[in-house]
Scaffold this motif. Structure first.
Motif, short mmCIF file in Angstrom:
data_model
loop_
_atom_site.label_atom_id
_atom_site.label_comp_id
_atom_site.label_asym_id
_atom_site.label_seq_id
_atom_site.Cartn_x
_atom_site.Cartn_y
_atom_site.Cartn_z
N HIS A 115 0.85 -1.19 0.00
CA HIS A 115 0.00 0.00 0.00
C HIS A 115 0.88 1.24 0.00
CE1 HIS A 115 -3.11 2.83 1.11
NE2 HIS A 115 -3.98 1.91 0.77
N GLU A 116 1.47 1.53 -1.19
CA GLU A 116 2.35 2.68 -1.32
C GLU A 116 1.61 3.76 -2.07
OE1 GLU A 116 6.66 1.99 -1.87
OE2 GLU A 116 5.98 0.15 -2.84
N ARG A 117 2.19 4.98 -2.08
CA ARG A 117 1.58 6.05 -2.86
C ARG A 117 1.90 5.77 -4.33
NH1 ARG A 117 3.37 10.72 -4.27
NH2 ARG A 117 5.24 10.49 -3.01
N PRO A 118 0.86 5.56 -5.15
CA PRO A 118 1.13 5.17 -6.54
C PRO A 118 1.84 6.28 -7.32
CG PRO A 118 -1.16 4.76 -5.97
CD PRO A 118 -0.59 5.60 -4.87
N GLN A 119 2.76 5.89 -8.17
CA GLN A 119 3.41 6.82 -9.11
C GLN A 119 4.01 5.94 -10.21
OE1 GLN A 119 6.45 8.16 -6.04
NE2 GLN A 119 7.75 8.05 -7.86
N GLY A 121 5.94 3.49 -12.04
CA GLY A 121 6.83 2.43 -11.55
C GLY A 121 6.54 1.98 -10.13
N ARG A 122 5.51 2.56 -9.52
CA ARG A 122 5.17 2.11 -8.16
C ARG A 122 3.67 1.84 -8.07
NH1 ARG A 122 7.45 5.59 -3.40
NH2 ARG A 122 5.52 6.75 -3.58
N TYR A 123 3.32 0.62 -7.79
CA TYR A 123 1.92 0.20 -7.81
C TYR A 123 1.58 -0.49 -6.50
CZ TYR A 123 3.26 0.94 -12.58
OH TYR A 123 3.78 1.50 -13.72
N ARG A 124 0.30 -0.69 -6.28
CA ARG A 124 -0.12 -1.39 -5.07
C ARG A 124 -0.21 -2.89 -5.30
NH1 ARG A 124 -4.18 3.16 -2.43
NH2 ARG A 124 -2.42 4.51 -1.88
N ALA A 278 12.02 8.47 -10.40
CA ALA A 278 12.29 8.31 -8.97
C ALA A 278 12.40 6.83 -8.57
CB ALA A 278 11.20 8.99 -8.16
N GLN A 279 11.58 6.00 -9.20
CA GLN A 279 11.61 4.58 -8.84
C GLN A 279 12.58 3.87 -9.77
OE1 GLN A 279 10.06 3.78 -6.08
NE2 GLN A 279 9.43 5.90 -6.05
N SER A 280 13.88 4.13 -9.55
CA SER A 280 14.86 3.69 -10.55
C SER A 280 15.36 2.27 -10.32
CB SER A 280 16.05 4.65 -10.57
OG SER A 280 16.69 4.60 -9.31
N GLU A 281 14.97 1.64 -9.22
CA GLU A 281 15.48 0.28 -8.99
C GLU A 281 14.67 -0.76 -9.75
OE1 GLU A 281 17.04 -1.51 -5.10
OE2 GLU A 281 15.34 -2.78 -5.63
N ALA A 307 13.10 -8.90 -9.02
CA ALA A 307 13.05 -7.76 -9.94
C ALA A 307 11.61 -7.44 -10.26
CB ALA A 307 13.82 -8.09 -11.23
N GLY A 308 11.31 -6.17 -10.44
CA GLY A 308 9.95 -5.73 -10.72
C GLY A 308 9.67 -5.84 -12.21
N ILE A 309 8.68 -6.64 -12.58
CA ILE A 309 8.38 -6.83 -14.01
C ILE A 309 7.93 -5.50 -14.63
CG2 ILE A 309 6.86 -8.01 -15.66
CD1 ILE A 309 6.97 -10.46 -13.97
N GLU A 310 7.10 -4.74 -13.91
CA GLU A 310 6.62 -3.46 -14.49
C GLU A 310 7.78 -2.51 -14.72
OE1 GLU A 310 5.12 -4.90 -11.78
OE2 GLU A 310 3.42 -5.68 -12.92
#
Ligand code: HAM
Length: 417
Positions: A115-119, A121-124, A278-281, A307-310
């Motif tokens: 439950h992160e703030r979506p942006q 490269g960053r999803y719930r 910002a979500q560079s990893e 590793a994050g597929i998205e």
């Protein structure tokens, strides 16, 4: 018409045009895992909350703020898995995998929930591919694990990737270092951000991650773990580095590298991509020699990554994968008469022979069927003439020849080769 329902915040639908690129990532990962002898594991999408509290750590952002936790009908506290390592260690212990030849090498792919703030490269709900090697403390296991992720990103052609490497030392060394770091932070409390100040004693390492100017100034003078490694910890890290160099894996040492999970010891690493914001990893991991013991098992060293597929897909950019070449049947009676029945039978035959084949399912006119075949990128069409004969047409050249139904599979194969 606007839809009344929307996908929950921070989630997305994977549509067919996105699914192909995704499948390519999964297939590349599967190949790499299989060739390195990693067996597949799938654990449930939810677990007892306590597994993550103990495994990931109560002081982490993940456990403090980001878990989807609920009570089930039996009054148990359940959490949608925010990561895969603690569940795999749970399965390793529960399924007696310590009795197998060590290390046990396991690979996975699936959805995770934070439950992160979506942006961007960053999803719930996001998806990871990952690999864990449980039961070896050799630097060779670290280097092999890192090499697998490096190979995956290279094979996929992810641009602008950099590998950052650090080491936290053994649990004991890490504890001593944390005390030193806390003392440094307390001595400079006045200059720290409120968030960092409040968490000096719970999670001092996170201060390295802060963008707050005052905090950054304090962190410049902070003690650094990689520079304090001693004895076996120093030897282990030196050997991991030497092995990476031998394997030709490029990396840089990042003395400020920290990770958002508490279980890491010794080697930690992070693959970042300069094409991401910002979500560079893209992916990362490390050694977690204390986790299995923390979960009630015997001391068992382990190393792995996810590793994050998205994020991989974002880094690869917008190129959508072209659909595979397919044959389309075109008939004057669109599935309802004799030609339609022939088309159904022949399409089945072609598919069983491994050839992608489509039929008109919308009752289009012959002209409409040609238009549709073009739209979906058919390279060949089979025209069922009214007299029952077949014509095979190459959509690119417009060349068209009569063909016997018994020769159709061979003829299509010949044209595609
Ligand atoms: P993590 O760094 O928390 O590590 O996550 C691994 C990767 O998942 C990240 O590098 C990122 O690409 C992706 N990721 C994380 N959160 C999100 C999000 N909210 N949206 C999109 N992508 C995300 C772990 O999960 C560890 N279990 C890795 C590991 C395995 N360590 C040892 N073994």
């Amino acid at each position: 018409m606007a839809s009344k329902y929307q996908a929950p915040r921070g989630t997305f639908d994977v549509l067919p045009e996105d699914a192909r690129a995704r499948a390519r990532v999964e297939a590349a990962a599967s190949g790499i895992f299989a060739r390195a002898g990693y067996g597949r594991i799938a654990t449930p999408a939810f677990e007892d909350t306590e597994l993550f509290e103990r495994g990931v750590g109560r002081s982490t952002d993940i456990v403090r703020k980001e878990m989807f936790t609920f009570e089930d009908k039996g009054g148990r506290s359940i959490t949608l898995r925010p990561e895969g390592t603690a569940p795999i260690c749970r399965a390793y212990l529960e399924r007696g995998m310590q009795k197998l030849a060590q290390p046990v090498k396991l690979a996975y792919s699936g959805p995770f929930f934070r439950h992160e703030r979506p942006q961007a490269g960053r999803y719930r709900q996001f998806h990871q591919v990952g690999a864990e090697a449980i039961g070896s403390d050799l630097p060779l296991a670290d280097a092999e694990s890192i090499g697998l992720l490096a190979d995956l990103l290279t094979e996929l052609g992810v641009p602008g990737v950099e590998l950052r490497l650090g080491s936290l030392g053994s649990l004991q060394a890490r504890r001593a270092y944390m005390e030193e770091l806390k003392a440094h932070l307390h001595a400079n409390e006045g200059e720290l951000s409120e968030d960092v100040r409040e968490r000096i004693d719970v999670n001092p390492l996170r201060a390295f991650d802060s963008d707050h100017e005052g905090t950054r100034g304090v962190m410049e003078g902070a003690p650094r773990m990689v520079e304090r490694l001693e004895g076996e910890d120093a030897d282990h890290f030196a050997e991991v580095r030497a092995l990476l160099e031998t394997a030709g894996v490029q990396y840089s040492i990042d003395p400020t590298l920290v990770r958002g999970l508490d279980y890491y010891t010794r080697t930690i690493f992070s693959f970042v991509c300069d094409r991401l914001g910002a979500q560079s990893e893209i992916g990362g991991g490390g050694r977690y020699d204390g986790l299995i013991e923390q979960l009630g098992g015997p001391p068992t060293p382990a190393v792995g990554w996810a590793a994050g597929i998205e994020r991989i897909l974002l880094a690869l950019g917008e190129e959508t994968e072209a659909p595979p070449p397919r044959t389309v049947f075109i008939s004057h009676d669109a599935g309802s008469g004799e030609a339609g029945r022939t088309a159904v039978a022949l399409a089945g035959e072609l598919r069983r022979a491994g050839l992608a084949t489509e039929l008109d399912l919308a009752g289009r006119s012959v002209k409409g069927q040609f238009k549709h075949a073009n739209r979906i990128g058919a390279d060949l069409v089979v025209i069922l003439e009214e007299d029952g004969t077949l014509q095979l047409r190459d959509m690119q050249s417009g060349e068209q020849d009569a063909v016997e139904s018994s020769d159709l599979v061979t003829e299509i194969g010949r044209r595609r080769s």
